[in-house]
Scaffold this motif. Structure first.
Motif: not given
Length: 137
Positions: A72-77, A27-28, A84-89, A79-80
């Motif tokens: 989009f990145c801000l909207s993931l804040k 995730a990092n 967050r990694r899964d949504a970004w991928i 999430m766990g």
């Protein structure tokens, strides 16, 4: 572009997800919101605007996609970390699949199964040396 080797959109998204999960195993590893904001600001620099004017004769750079990535990145804040990694991928996989299946400058080329006969002609080093001996002295 022939359709026999072109895959459908769902398959392309799955392939891109598989690849991105290996490129970003933790995730990092995914870009932070600060990285997205920096990319957006870099898009709006004088350097990029001048480059666009020089290359295309007008302001071509549209930074709205980079701003959308930041939002989009801000909207993931909320999430766990792994969510967050899964949504970004998932989002990146969809973007890459659209790009891969869409029109490209490579569409003018025909895919060959075999190379052309005797192309390019193999070089004979001794022939080259006989023709140009002064280049190696």
């Amino acid at each position: 572009m022939s359709t026999d080797w072109k895959t459908d959109f769902k398959t392309a998204v799955k392939q891109e997800e598989w690849y991105l999960r290996r490129v970003y195993p933790n995730a990092n590893d995914i870009p932070s919101c600060t990285n997205h904001l920096d990319t957006y600001f870099a898009c709006n620099t004088i350097r990029n605007l001048v480059k666009s004017m020089y290359r295309y004769g007008h302001l071509r750079e549209d930074c709205s996609e980079k701003w959308a990535e930041y939002k989009f990145c801000l909207s993931l804040k909320w999430m766990g970390v792994n969510e967050r990694r899964d949504a970004w991928i998932r989002r990146k996989a969809i973007w890459w699949a659209k790009r891969r299946l869409g029109k490209s400058s490579e569409d003018v080329w025909q895919v060959r199964d075999e190379p052309l006969q005797n192309f390019p002609r193999p070089l004979d080093p001794t022939e080259y040396l006989r023709e140009r001996p002064h280049e190696f002295m």
